[in-house]
Design a protein around this motif. Structure first.
Motif, PDB file in Angstrom:
ATOM      1  N   ASP A  68       5.448 -22.889  93.848  1.00 16.43           N
ATOM      2  CA  ASP A  68       5.072 -22.281  95.131  1.00 16.43           C
ATOM      3  C   ASP A  68       3.830 -22.897  95.773  1.00 16.43           C
ATOM      4  O   ASP A  68       3.801 -23.130  96.978  1.00 16.43           O
ATOM      5  CB  ASP A  68       4.876 -20.771  94.957  1.00 16.43           C
ATOM      6  CG  ASP A  68       6.193 -20.030  94.831  1.00 16.43           C
ATOM      7  OD1 ASP A  68       6.176 -18.865  94.386  1.00 16.43           O
ATOM      8  OD2 ASP A  68       7.244 -20.626  95.179  1.00 16.43           O
ATOM      9  N   VAL A 102      12.042 -20.400  84.623  1.00 16.70           N
ATOM     10  CA  VAL A 102      12.083 -18.973  84.342  1.00 16.70           C
ATOM     11  C   VAL A 102      11.113 -18.264  85.274  1.00 16.70           C
ATOM     12  O   VAL A 102       9.942 -18.625  85.345  1.00 16.70           O
ATOM     13  CB  VAL A 102      11.709 -18.689  82.876  1.00 16.70           C
ATOM     14  CG1 VAL A 102      11.691 -17.188  82.608  1.00 16.70           C
ATOM     15  CG2 VAL A 102      12.669 -19.394  81.929  1.00 16.70           C
ATOM     16  N   ALA A 103      11.627 -17.278  85.972  1.00 14.52           N
ATOM     17  CA  ALA A 103      10.812 -16.528  86.935  1.00 14.52           C
ATOM     18  C   ALA A 103      10.118 -17.471  87.899  1.00 14.52           C
ATOM     19  O   ALA A 103       8.963 -17.268  88.258  1.00 14.52           O
ATOM     20  CB  ALA A 103       9.793 -15.661  86.192  1.00 14.52           C
ATOM     21  N   GLY A 104      10.825 -18.506  88.292  1.00 12.90           N
ATOM     22  CA  GLY A 104      10.279 -19.426  89.274  1.00 12.90           C
ATOM     23  C   GLY A 104       9.282 -20.418  88.734  1.00 12.90           C
ATOM     24  O   GLY A 104       8.669 -21.160  89.509  1.00 12.90           O
ATOM     25  N   VAL A 105       9.122 -20.442  87.422  1.00 10.67           N
ATOM     26  CA  VAL A 105       8.153 -21.335  86.793  1.00 10.67           C
ATOM     27  C   VAL A 105       8.871 -22.421  85.999  1.00 10.67           C
ATOM     28  O   VAL A 105       9.723 -22.121  85.156  1.00 10.67           O
ATOM     29  CB  VAL A 105       7.201 -20.544  85.879  1.00 10.67           C
ATOM     30  CG1 VAL A 105       6.231 -21.507  85.179  1.00 10.67           C
ATOM     31  CG2 VAL A 105       6.434 -19.505  86.677  1.00 10.67           C
TER      32      VAL A 105
END
Length: 127
Positions: A62, A105-108
């Motif tokens: 992000d 995972v979870a955007g990571v």
């Protein structure tokens, strides 16, 4: 023997740009994934971007979305990370890695699947 080498780091003022390169010997980026990770001073190494030569999908963390662009030049067997509008939070040692699969995972972006790593290149952004 597989060797990856990241280069292109340096000192740049906030708002400036750098282009990192990742070259490989003994390994082809074709049909593999290339990841870029950053270790900021005093922090854990974190995933920044990942590009797949299999399906052309690209991931960006992000904080770098809209500023960083990942690419692979198959003819040169070189991966790039174009970094624009740099800020002090981008300071760190940047590593390129390559492997067969990506784990997000979870955007990571995780390091699972990144079998080969290069020595990092230092990026310092002055404010």
């Amino acid at each position: 023997e597989v060797q990856l080498q990241a280069s292109g780091g340096g000192l740049v003022q906030a708002g400036g740009s750098l282009r990192l390169s990742c070259t490989a010997s003994g390994f082809s980026f074709k049909d593999h994934v290339v990841g870029w990770f950053c270790q900021a001073p005093g922090k854990e190494r974190e995933g920044v971007s990942c590009i797949s030569d299999v399906d052309d999908r690209i991931y960006y963390a992000d904080p770098v979305k809209g500023r960083f662009t990942a690419a692979i030049d198959g003819a040169k067997n070189t991966a790039y990370l174009q970094m624009n509008n740099l800020n002090s939070e981008d300071t760190g040692v940047y590593f390129c890695a390559a492997g067969d699969e990506v784990l997000i995972v979870a955007g990571v972006l995780g390091e699972y699947g990144m079998h080969y790593w290069g020595k990092g290149t230092l990026v310092t952004v002055s404010s």
